[in-house]
Design a protein around this motif. Structure first.
Motif, PDB file in Angstrom:
ATOM      1  N   TYR A  80       0.835  -1.211   0.000  1.00  0.00           N
ATOM      2  CA  TYR A  80       0.000   0.000   0.000  1.00  0.00           C
ATOM      3  C   TYR A  80       0.869   1.259   0.000  1.00  0.00           C
ATOM      4  N   TYR A  81       1.927   1.244   0.774  1.00  0.00           N
ATOM      5  CA  TYR A  81       2.823   2.395   0.942  1.00  0.00           C
ATOM      6  C   TYR A  81       3.536   2.751  -0.363  1.00  0.00           C
ATOM      7  N   THR A  82       4.002   1.731  -1.092  1.00  0.00           N
ATOM      8  CA  THR A  82       4.747   1.982  -2.327  1.00  0.00           C
ATOM      9  C   THR A  82       3.852   2.029  -3.563  1.00  0.00           C
ATOM     10  N   GLY A  83       2.665   1.425  -3.463  1.00  0.00           N
ATOM     11  CA  GLY A  83       1.759   1.404  -4.602  1.00  0.00           C
ATOM     12  C   GLY A  83       2.096   0.345  -5.638  1.00  0.00           C
ATOM     13  N   HIS A  84       2.972  -0.609  -5.304  1.00  0.00           N
ATOM     14  CA  HIS A  84       3.260  -1.672  -6.277  1.00  0.00           C
ATOM     15  C   HIS A  84       2.050  -2.594  -6.397  1.00  0.00           C
ATOM     16  N   ARG A 117      15.890 -11.169  -3.665  1.00  0.00           N
ATOM     17  CA  ARG A 117      15.944 -12.151  -4.756  1.00  0.00           C
ATOM     18  C   ARG A 117      14.532 -12.500  -5.223  1.00  0.00           C
ATOM     19  N   LEU A 118      13.651 -12.823  -4.291  1.00  0.00           N
ATOM     20  CA  LEU A 118      12.313 -13.278  -4.664  1.00  0.00           C
ATOM     21  C   LEU A 118      11.463 -12.144  -5.221  1.00  0.00           C
ATOM     22  N   TYR A 119      11.553 -10.978  -4.601  1.00  0.00           N
ATOM     23  CA  TYR A 119      10.786  -9.836  -5.115  1.00  0.00           C
ATOM     24  C   TYR A 119      11.255  -9.426  -6.519  1.00  0.00           C
ATOM     25  N   SER A 120      12.566  -9.395  -6.736  1.00  0.00           N
ATOM     26  CA  SER A 120      13.083  -8.984  -8.039  1.00  0.00           C
ATOM     27  C   SER A 120      12.679  -9.974  -9.124  1.00  0.00           C
ATOM     28  N   ARG A 121      12.574 -11.250  -8.781  1.00  0.00           N
ATOM     29  CA  ARG A 121      12.140 -12.249  -9.752  1.00  0.00           C
ATOM     30  C   ARG A 121      10.679 -12.057 -10.146  1.00  0.00           C
ATOM     31  N   LEU A 122       9.925 -11.392  -9.278  1.00  0.00           N
ATOM     32  CA  LEU A 122       8.529 -11.097  -9.607  1.00  0.00           C
ATOM     33  C   LEU A 122       8.390  -9.760 -10.329  1.00  0.00           C
ATOM     34  N   GLY A 123       9.518  -9.108 -10.611  1.00  0.00           N
ATOM     35  CA  GLY A 123       9.487  -7.886 -11.408  1.00  0.00           C
ATOM     36  C   GLY A 123       9.526  -6.596 -10.625  1.00  0.00           C
ATOM     37  N   LEU A 124       9.724  -6.659  -9.308  1.00  0.00           N
ATOM     38  CA  LEU A 124       9.776  -5.442  -8.504  1.00  0.00           C
ATOM     39  C   LEU A 124      11.183  -4.847  -8.584  1.00  0.00           C
ATOM     40  N   ASP A 125      11.271  -3.533  -8.767  1.00  0.00           N
ATOM     41  CA  ASP A 125      12.574  -2.890  -8.873  1.00  0.00           C
ATOM     42  C   ASP A 125      13.207  -2.720  -7.494  1.00  0.00           C
ATOM     43  N   ILE A 126      14.518  -2.531  -7.477  1.00  0.00           N
ATOM     44  CA  ILE A 126      15.280  -2.481  -6.231  1.00  0.00           C
ATOM     45  C   ILE A 126      14.825  -1.356  -5.306  1.00  0.00           C
ATOM     46  N   PRO A 127      14.628  -0.114  -5.794  1.00  0.00           N
ATOM     47  CA  PRO A 127      14.173   0.941  -4.877  1.00  0.00           C
ATOM     48  C   PRO A 127      12.845   0.611  -4.197  1.00  0.00           C
ATOM     49  N   THR A 128      11.920  -0.009  -4.936  1.00  0.00           N
ATOM     50  CA  THR A 128      10.626  -0.367  -4.338  1.00  0.00           C
ATOM     51  C   THR A 128      10.800  -1.456  -3.288  1.00  0.00           C
ATOM     52  N   ILE A 129      11.641  -2.455  -3.594  1.00  0.00           N
ATOM     53  CA  ILE A 129      11.901  -3.517  -2.625  1.00  0.00           C
ATOM     54  C   ILE A 129      12.500  -2.921  -1.348  1.00  0.00           C
TER      55      ILE A 129
END
Length: 323
Positions: A80-84, A117-129
């Motif tokens: 919710y905070y990042t809007g991803h 590792r897991l978030y980036s594999r789902l397409g989330l960028d590093i700053p958002t993670i």
């Protein structure tokens, strides 16, 4: 932190100091724990484990599951905070795996490396993670500050006479914790400057409403962890006291850097509660707690992780064929 600061002459001494301190704890904790356990009647401990009613074990497992789901909600707040827009059905198993690995191994493995590792594999960028991860850490420790502050300030934990802090000092620490938590919420509500740039990352204050939700779910998770131990203890166990001892042992585990707080949890509980509860019952409850909250979720998390890796491999193959 700049590269120049990292290469400052004082930093190597600081790093070596931390290593020496960690080594000291690795040696001291087993020695102190041995001194606590050397006269233990292990047959009584085994009997206490065998005597648990099935409903108590089922209740402890149910509370553990609720605690893990509560921790997963930390990253849903980050969503919710990042809007991803990652689906909730993908976020929850990912965080479950990371939390189980974090508890049993260490924060760098489960909390940081595996999460990225897991978030980036789902397409989330590093700053958002990084922002999701930061909010999760703040949620956990904000809840700790609120809960520990109240428990310590109310005097529900009685320290041994030889401890330097003393019961009065612990109450003062509790009040300071509450003040620190209030300052965070007030900053979220009234601060005019809402964001800061640290290296390549932007840190942005959430709304005060989100800050209150952070405090609530963070405190709830710590409360559920203590509830598991309380369920496994005899009926005369005082829940606020058990909660306070868990909170003390948790921060001690962080300071010592021992994976899973192994030995630290047991030493703190035995030291603070051995005059109130039978030692065999205490040890049985702590063994049950580790089985229910650490080992059982880890076995489930390993299976989930293998499924996530298999899916990620299938997605990469599909993307290469599409290209």
């Amino acid at each position: 932190m700049s590269d120049e600061h990292e290469s400052a002459p004082g930093n190597p001494w600081l790093r070596w100091g931390k290593r020496v301190l960690t080594l000291f704890f690795f040696i001291a904790i087993p020695v102190l724990l041995y001194m606590q356990l050397r006269n233990t009647d292990w047959q009584a401990v085994g009997g206490a484990l065998r005597d648990y009613p099935l409903w108590v074990v089922a209740a402890a497992v149910g509370v553990a599951l609720l605690s893990y789901l509560t921790y997963c909600s930390f990253d849903l707040l980050g969503r919710y905070y990042t809007g991803h827009r990652l689906p909730i059905r993908q976020v929850i198993p990912l965080v479950f795996v990371c939390y189980a690995f974090n508890l049993n191994l260490n924060a760098l493995v489960g909390g940081v490396a595996l999460r990225f590792r897991l978030y980036s594999r789902l397409g989330l960028d590093i700053p958002t993670i990084a922002r999701v991860f930061s909010l999760s850490i703040i949620t956990n420790w904000l809840g700790y500050l609120w809960l520990a502050g109240c428990v310590f300030a109310m005097g529900w934990v009685k320290l041994p006479a030889g401890w330097a802090v003393g019961n009065g000092g612990l109450r003062v620490i509790g009040v300071a914790m509450i003040i620190a938590a209030v300052i965070y919420v007030l900053a979220c509500a009234f601060s005019r400057k809402r964001s800061w740039q640290i290296r390549d990352q932007t840190i942005e204050l959430p709304s005060w409403q989100l800050a209150l939700v952070q405090a609530a779910v963070g405190a709830l998770n710590w409360s559920l962890m203590a509830l598991i131990i309380w369920l496994l203890l005899p009926p005369e166990a005082f829940y606020p006291g058990v909660l306070g001892v868990l909170l003390i042992s948790s921060i001690a585990g962080v300071i010592t850097h021992i994976p899973a707080g192994l030995g630290v949890l047991e030493m703190i509980f035995l030291t603070l509660l051995q005059d109130e509860l039978p030692r065999s019952s205490l040890l049985a409850a702590l063994i049950g707690y580790r089985a229910v909250y650490f080992l059982l979720p880890l076995s489930v998390a390993v299976a989930i992780y293998l499924v996530l890796e298999k899916r990620a491999k299938a997605m990469r193959s599909a993307n290469r064929q599409a290209a």
